[in-house]
Design an enzyme around this catalytic site. Structure first.
Site, PDB file in Angstrom:
ATOM      1  N   LYS A   1      -2.384  65.760  85.611  1.00  0.00           N
ATOM      2  CA  LYS A   1      -1.018  65.971  85.489  1.00  0.00           C
ATOM      3  C   LYS A   1      -0.310  66.518  86.821  1.00  0.00           C
ATOM      4  CE  LYS A   1      -1.469  69.402  82.464  1.00  0.00           C
ATOM      5  NZ  LYS A   1      -0.996  70.474  81.254  1.00  0.00           N
TER       6      LYS A   1
ATOM      7  N   ASN B   1     -13.877  79.982  75.171  1.00  0.00           N
ATOM      8  CA  ASN B   1     -13.243  79.220  74.496  1.00  0.00           C
ATOM      9  C   ASN B   1     -13.448  78.984  73.038  1.00  0.00           C
ATOM     10  OD1 ASN B   1     -11.435  78.374  76.544  1.00  0.00           O
ATOM     11  ND2 ASN B   1     -12.549  76.781  77.335  1.00  0.00           N
TER      12      ASN B   1
ATOM     13  N   CYS C   1     -14.826  69.288  81.271  1.00  0.00           N
ATOM     14  CA  CYS C   1     -14.147  70.665  81.514  1.00  0.00           C
ATOM     15  C   CYS C   1     -13.473  71.147  80.210  1.00  0.00           C
ATOM     16  CB  CYS C   1     -13.385  70.778  83.052  1.00  0.00           C
ATOM     17  SG  CYS C   1     -11.927  69.714  82.989  1.00  0.00           S
ATOM     18  N   SER C   2     -12.303  71.497  80.330  1.00  0.00           N
ATOM     19  CA  SER C   2     -11.672  72.193  79.319  1.00  0.00           C
ATOM     20  C   SER C   2     -10.730  70.845  78.639  1.00  0.00           C
ATOM     21  CB  SER C   2     -10.788  73.054  79.719  1.00  0.00           C
ATOM     22  OG  SER C   2     -11.396  74.382  80.173  1.00  0.00           O
ATOM     23  N   ASP C   3      -9.849  70.409  79.193  1.00  0.00           N
ATOM     24  CA  ASP C   3      -9.165  69.151  78.661  1.00  0.00           C
ATOM     25  C   ASP C   3      -9.561  67.832  79.542  1.00  0.00           C
ATOM     26  OD1 ASP C   3      -7.673  70.736  77.058  1.00  0.00           O
ATOM     27  OD2 ASP C   3      -6.544  71.303  78.618  1.00  0.00           O
TER      28      ASP C   3
ATOM     29  N   ARG D   1     -10.846  69.464  86.788  1.00  0.00           N
ATOM     30  CA  ARG D   1     -12.266  69.693  87.444  1.00  0.00           C
ATOM     31  C   ARG D   1     -13.097  68.423  87.312  1.00  0.00           C
ATOM     32  NH1 ARG D   1     -13.001  75.493  85.037  1.00  0.00           N
ATOM     33  NH2 ARG D   1     -11.497  74.574  83.289  1.00  0.00           N
TER      34      ARG D   1
END
Length: 762
Positions: free
Chosen positions: A448, A319, A406-408, A412
């Site tokens: 989401k 990333n 985590c990413s956003d 997770r």
């Protein structure tokens, strides 16, 4: 009725009338809330027609299709197909033959011989596949999000095509406003539309954690979702955090998801959540570094804290090339970093697909099933999530604060933060606490749901079983420590089904802002309101409230189990006839009923004793008075006859005290009541005794309800507390207070008993 011709002509007229907006033949065309037109004349087969349907369409339908619509159980049938074969892969040689009904909201298969019904909600359909034509008909394979997989063999290919094309239009709406929840109306008015929407309040949940306090404060900068539109309006941050720190940290984090408090333990250790930093290979943000330092200082137990990145290290490094990545240890002081290796949503989606393929093997051998399950990697992913959650829970339990991302920060991160709290705090292991945990860490912090569950037509790559994994991990903990949880397996299954059903507005939308914009609390029913009416079905009979405060997961490979009750729920022949939990809960309810009845009878007996004692005292006093009179009058010969003396004394007593309760003409134990001042009519006592069933019919002896509905492994069998018989959920929909119970609480009774009680009530 030629269904294809109807659809084509209907769409043609629709295009002529309004080329800019398409009126689709789907379940959301006619809302139960649609008001009848003012003139009241616009009707089709006696049913009011919505204002947006023109007179031309109504006239054409009446001329071309003069047949009145078919209804099944109150549902208007769009298509009815007879002689349909439903194939069960465990019984392929003897398929079930019945009638298939396509309604605006469900696909219903009815077996006439056994009267068994299979209902498939359109919103539960995950995929529809029209298989090659066979000698027996045209097969239609339907896979559901509830892990039901069923094949219907329809005799005519044209009818199969009609059902197939209709389902394609019905099962996944284009617009979120077309979802089932906006038209759903319960069959009974058991609870108002507002019920459940006010059960949880984020500020109240944080007050339960003693926040705000000296170290943490409520930030008002996100009141209009300007700081982060996927966060709740109320976010809690360190008191030391300045406005500049908050704004800069938000800009430095993916999607603006800055570090915010989600849990504060009783030892001052906290769990905060955020998204990955936009660090790239060398970028830094001094204010973000100060923000993490402010979080560390809120906990005086230690001089360091953990930053947990739930991704595999290689994913986080990849990333960086996109300008994201992870925190540079050289820039963040007093912080220990950990990568804990939970795979992304695409890997999890592919893994679940392999699990379903393993479950759908037609003649699985032991080795074939176990190999397929192993190759899916599903249990490995479940263990990885539990491992990360355990690391966070252990750190907090030892007094060390943790920041998780985590990413956003909405997949997770939601999984491990909520599971860590489940391990740490017994409140979240209750029914109310678990619902509050979902409201806080999943709904408020922007998981989401609509994208991950595929509520509407969207990018298929965004669909992933993130919430399903959370429920699976919860079930793993329940299996290891069943006494620590107030709820049972059925509670988790109901949650899973309704997250995907869109029957309630609770899980519709991707964040809190979406739900407010859609006005879900005004337009839809809440799942929590529905579940509040069925709490007795979700109680774990083994629950002990005083169990250890913190629980730990056993991560040994042999302790991570395949959840048969979820992924193989609808398979016949592999489940016990009754779940053990249902048998225990049934025994507990029977015991509670008898104890309540005993308590009532004990009070009745006590009241009788009281009256007898008072009456005996009055008799004794009257006898003493007569004795004094007797002494004054000499009696030459006293007769020594008990019966004669008793009758004589009683007649004297009757003459002396006309309202005495032991008078011969109204002597009755039934005249005595619980209230010393009042008496109840004689017939009340027999009614009280007969109103409670002493013996309950054993569950194992019942294979069908009195309405002929057969029971299977996932049907809920419910006892009537008045007659002791067993009924299905449809037939036992009344709750009343029984006269023979001391508590006066409402208990389930069958319709027959309810009618009898209504007749006997004056």
């Amino acid at each position: 009725m030629d269904f294809t011709r109807f659809m084509n002509k209907f769409n043609e007229i629709e295009r002529q009338l309004s080329p800019t907006s398409a009126l689709r033949l789907s379940f959301d065309n006619i809302s139960p809330e649609t008001e009848e037109p003012p003139d009241g004349n616009k009707r089709l087969w006696g049913v009011p027609v919505p204002p947006f349907v023109s007179d031309k369409v109504v006239s054409w339908i009446e001329e071309e299709f003069n047949e009145a619509p078919v209804f099944y159980n109150g549902n208007c049938v769009l298509k009815k197909v007879e002689s349909v074969r439903m194939i069960d892969r465990y019984n392929t040689k003897n398929p079930t033959v019945g009638t298939l009904y396509l309604t605006a909201t469900h696909l219903i298969f009815v077996e006439p011989e056994s009267n068994k019904e299979t209902w498939i909600l359109h919103m539960h359909v995950a995929s529809i596949e029209k298989l090659p034509l066979s000698t027996t008909g045209s097969p239609l394979l339907i896979r559901c999000k509830t892990f039901l997989s069923v094949t219907f063999v329809i005799p005519k290919d044209s009818e199969c095509h009609d059902v197939y094309t209709s389902l394609l239009k019905l099962f996944q709406p284009v617009s979120i406003n077309k979802l089932y929840c906006f038209n759903y109306q319960p069959a009974k008015d058991d609870y108002p539309k507002s019920a459940g929407w006010d059960f949880f309040n984020l500020e109240a949940e944080f007050k339960h954690l003693l926040v705000p306090n000296d170290n943490w404060t409520l930030c008002s900068m996100n009141e209009k979702y300007e700081l982060c539109d996927t966060y709740p309006r109320q976010i809690y941050v360190p008191k030391e955090a300045t406005t500049l720190m908050l704004i800069s940290s938000s800009r430095f984090r993916s999607k603006g998801r800055l570090p915010a408090l989600t849990y504060l333990h009783n030892n001052k250790a906290s769990i905060c959540r955020c998204s990955q930093p936009l660090s790239g290979f060398s970028a830094r943000c001094l204010e973000d570094e100060q923000m993490l330092e402010a979080i560390r200082k809120t906990n005086t137990n230690t001089d360091y804290m953990y930053v947990v990145d739930t991704r595999p290290r290689i994913n986080a490094m990849a990333n960086r090339a996109a300008g994201k990545g992870y925190e540079n240890e050289a820039f963040y002081e007093n912080i220990k970093f950990h990568f804990l290796g939970i795979e992304n949503i695409h890997v999890q989606r592919a893994s679940l697909q392999k699990v379903l393929e393993a479950c759908e093997q037609k003649s699985p051998t032991m080795s074939a099933f176990l190999n397929a399950l192993e190759s899916s990697g599903w249990l490995k992913h479940i263990r990885s999530i539990l491992d990360t959650s355990s690391f966070i829970a252990n750190a907090v339990d030892k007094g060390v604060s943790v920041v998780v991302h985590c990413s956003d920060g909405w997949d997770r991160t939601a999984q491990v933060c909520s599971l860590a709290q489940l391990m740490l705090n017994p409140y979240y292991r209750t029914i109310k606490g678990f619902q509050a945990l979902i409201e806080k860490d999943w709904l408020a912090f922007g998981h989401k749901f609509s994208e991950r569950c595929g509520h509407i037509q969207t990018d298929a790559k965004e669909v992933s079983p993130i919430f399903t994994q959370f429920l699976d991990c919860t079930w793993q903990l329940m299996s290891q420590r069943s006494e620590a949880f107030e709820f049972n397996e059925r509670f988790l299954l109901i949650l899973h089904d309704h997250v995907h059903s869109c029957q309630f507005g609770t899980f519709v939308g991707n964040c809190e802002k979406d739900r407010l914009d859609l006005k879900l609390s005004e337009r839809t029913f809440s799942l929590w309101g529905f579940m509040a009416n069925h709490l007795n079905e979700y109680i774990n009979p083994l629950y002990r409230p005083n169990v250890d405060e913190a629980i730990k997961a056993n991560l040994a490979p042999q302790c991570i189990k395949f959840w048969r009750g979820m992924y193989c729920r609808f398979e016949s022949g592999i489940h016990p006839r009754e779940p053990l939990g249902d048998l225990l809960l049934d025994s507990k309810e029977h015991t509670n009923s008898l104890e309540d009845h005993v308590q009532h009878l004990t009070k009745r007996i006590a009241s009788f004793k009281s009256y007898i004692s008072k009456s005996a005292k009055k008799l004794q006093d009257a006898t003493s008075t007569n004795t004094k009179v007797t002494k004054e009058v000499a009696v030459p010969n006293e007769i020594n006859d008990n019966k004669y003396n008793y009758d004589k004394k009683l007649s004297e007593l009757s003459a002396a005290d006309d309202d005495h309760p032991l008078k011969a003409n109204n002597m009755s134990f039934a005249n005595l009541s619980l209230n010393a001042e009042q008496t109840s009519p004689p017939q009340d006592l027999p009614d009280e005794i007969s109103s409670v069933a002493i013996d309950w019919k054993p569950m194992r002896n019942v294979t069908a309800c009195s309405c002929s509905t057969p029971f299977d492994q996932f049907s809920k069998k419910t006892h009537c507390w008045r007659c002791g018989d067993i009924f299905c959920e449809r037939c036992i929909d009344k709750n009343v207070s029984l006269p023979g119970h001391d508590s006066g609480k409402l208990v389930p009774v069958c319709r027959g008993c309810f009618r009898q009680m209504q007749k006997s009530t004056p």
